[in-house]
Design a protein around this motif. Sequence first.
Motif, PDB file in Angstrom:
ATOM      1  N   LEU A 205       0.826  -1.213   0.000  1.00 24.34           N
ATOM      2  CA  LEU A 205       0.000   0.000   0.000  1.00 24.34           C
ATOM      3  C   LEU A 205       0.858   1.259   0.000  1.00 24.34           C
ATOM      4  N   GLN A 206       0.319   2.320  -0.556  1.00 23.67           N
ATOM      5  CA  GLN A 206       0.979   3.611  -0.529  1.00 23.67           C
ATOM      6  C   GLN A 206      -0.064   4.713  -0.687  1.00 23.67           C
ATOM      7  N   SER A 207       0.399   5.942  -0.675  1.00 22.10           N
ATOM      8  CA  SER A 207      -0.450   7.117  -0.857  1.00 22.10           C
ATOM      9  C   SER A 207      -1.623   7.117   0.134  1.00 22.10           C
ATOM     10  N   ASP A 208      -2.825   7.426  -0.314  1.00 21.34           N
ATOM     11  CA  ASP A 208      -3.976   7.602   0.582  1.00 21.34           C
ATOM     12  C   ASP A 208      -4.353   6.358   1.366  1.00 21.34           C
ATOM     13  N   TYR A 209      -3.895   5.195   0.928  1.00 23.45           N
ATOM     14  CA  TYR A 209      -4.282   3.939   1.582  1.00 23.45           C
ATOM     15  C   TYR A 209      -3.272   3.497   2.643  1.00 23.45           C
ATOM     16  N   LEU A 210      -2.170   4.214   2.769  1.00 27.51           N
ATOM     17  CA  LEU A 210      -1.154   3.882   3.764  1.00 27.51           C
ATOM     18  C   LEU A 210      -1.420   4.717   5.009  1.00 27.51           C
ATOM     19  N   GLY A 211      -2.281   4.204   5.881  1.00 27.66           N
ATOM     20  CA  GLY A 211      -2.711   4.975   7.047  1.00 27.66           C
ATOM     21  C   GLY A 211      -2.053   4.585   8.348  1.00 27.66           C
ATOM     22  N   GLY A 212      -1.218   3.519   8.356  1.00 24.31           N
ATOM     23  CA  GLY A 212      -0.623   3.084   9.612  1.00 24.31           C
ATOM     24  C   GLY A 212      -1.690   2.661  10.596  1.00 24.31           C
TER      25      GLY A 212
ATOM     26  N   ALA B 190       6.273  10.804   3.515  1.00 19.68           N
ATOM     27  CA  ALA B 190       6.746  10.647   2.137  1.00 19.68           C
ATOM     28  C   ALA B 190       6.132   9.422   1.478  1.00 19.68           C
ATOM     29  N   GLN B 191       6.077   8.306   2.208  1.00 22.79           N
ATOM     30  CA  GLN B 191       5.500   7.071   1.660  1.00 22.79           C
ATOM     31  C   GLN B 191       4.010   7.217   1.390  1.00 22.79           C
ATOM     32  N   ALA B 192       3.322   7.958   2.272  1.00 30.01           N
ATOM     33  CA  ALA B 192       1.867   8.091   2.159  1.00 30.01           C
ATOM     34  C   ALA B 192       1.445   9.349   1.402  1.00 30.01           C
TER      35      ALA B 192
END
Length: 432
Positions: A143-150, A198-200
């Motif tokens: 996952l990345q961008s908007d879907y990388l929420g931790g 940066a990742q998200a």
Amino acid sequence: MGKIRINAKTLIYIIILFTLNIQWMRDFLGLPLAIPNLHIILLTILILLDLSKVIDYIRQNNFWKLLFAFIVGSHIIGWIINLNADPILIVWTFYKTYAYFLFFIVCVIELNVTDVKKIFVIMLACQILNVGFSAYEHSALGLQSDYLGGIFGIRQGGNGFTNIFGVVLINYLITLYIYNKQFLWLFFCIITFLVIAAQADIIGLIILIAISLIITVISMRLSFKKCILIAAGIVGILVAQKVFASMYPERFVYFQNIERLLKYIGGGSNSDGGIYGISRINPFAQINRLYFNDNVGKYLFGYGFGNASYSDGVKLFQSEFYLRNAYFPYYWFSTAYVYLETGITGLGIYLAVALHCLSSSLKYIKVKELKHWGVYELILTIAYVFSFFYNQSITQSSAYLIYFGLAVPYIFNKDIKHLPNLYLKRVNYIKG
């Protein structure tokens, strides 16, 4: 065994823990989609428990007394002009907007120095958990961008919570570092939040961390601590820049000059909305053109409080306007949402809160014991205004974090005699 006593202070802890953890629990444990909305029940109980204290606080504080009077009066006019007032949507929208003001007030009333220290210890522990979840989501789930929420889940937009969480926790640790030289956790948070940002693709958090460091450094005298803070910021931002450029090369080009950046965020002269279809900087021109049609009543009062309300997964709280116009993502940004519902008067309410916090920050800067907490308040006020434009984090449950953060200097001013306890390495339990 002693009875477990649930009081207002305990509920504040529960609400913050709930905000920080409920979304990963929903997404990874298969809980119902709407379960994060349970914070409404917790907040209702909190307000009812402290209702008499809240009313007394508002009565004794001219700013809040006038603000709530203006809120009620302006929204009644808005409903009359629009000939539409849905009680269910009004209550729902209250919990997305002004109920957070009451949460701020309860925090100031109930919490003391030790409570603040404990809550930030909880937040720091949650950041460690956040690093683990973010690493798993990125490396194992791809996952990345908007879907990388931790810890804020893997649904689109969860990373918006990270923006508020990061700026509140880092600014607390920066201020603590100035007073007691504890640097390790600050460096950990600067690096990890910047890498996650940066990742998200959370450019807003990178900007806010940079602003935080710049303002703090300007407010400090020349010292070794100041040089260390500058070095930590430079290292973190360089690492974040490299990560972002490698993951999003097509977006990185937008940040190489002002003209491209304005296009990216929809801030050009034509306010066409940029890549999102709605302008972050100036959604007002689009809304005026698409919906208000030169109607002065709409400019001033919008469609009426509650009449553009929306909800993920609960149709009862979805307004007719939202169902007809969901293709226009006004609900992604607090500015657009507030302007559509309540017009210029609604925007004025949030501007008044920001100016109130700004005024308080300048007052605290003049108090020797609170000088750097005044700077902290100044930075969070900037973050509050920035986030109002940047995403919807001021009008969703992430707002608990920013309003708690803004309440901190007010709490310290009230409990100033115990402030030295904050700078000790261990949490000291203070009676009362």
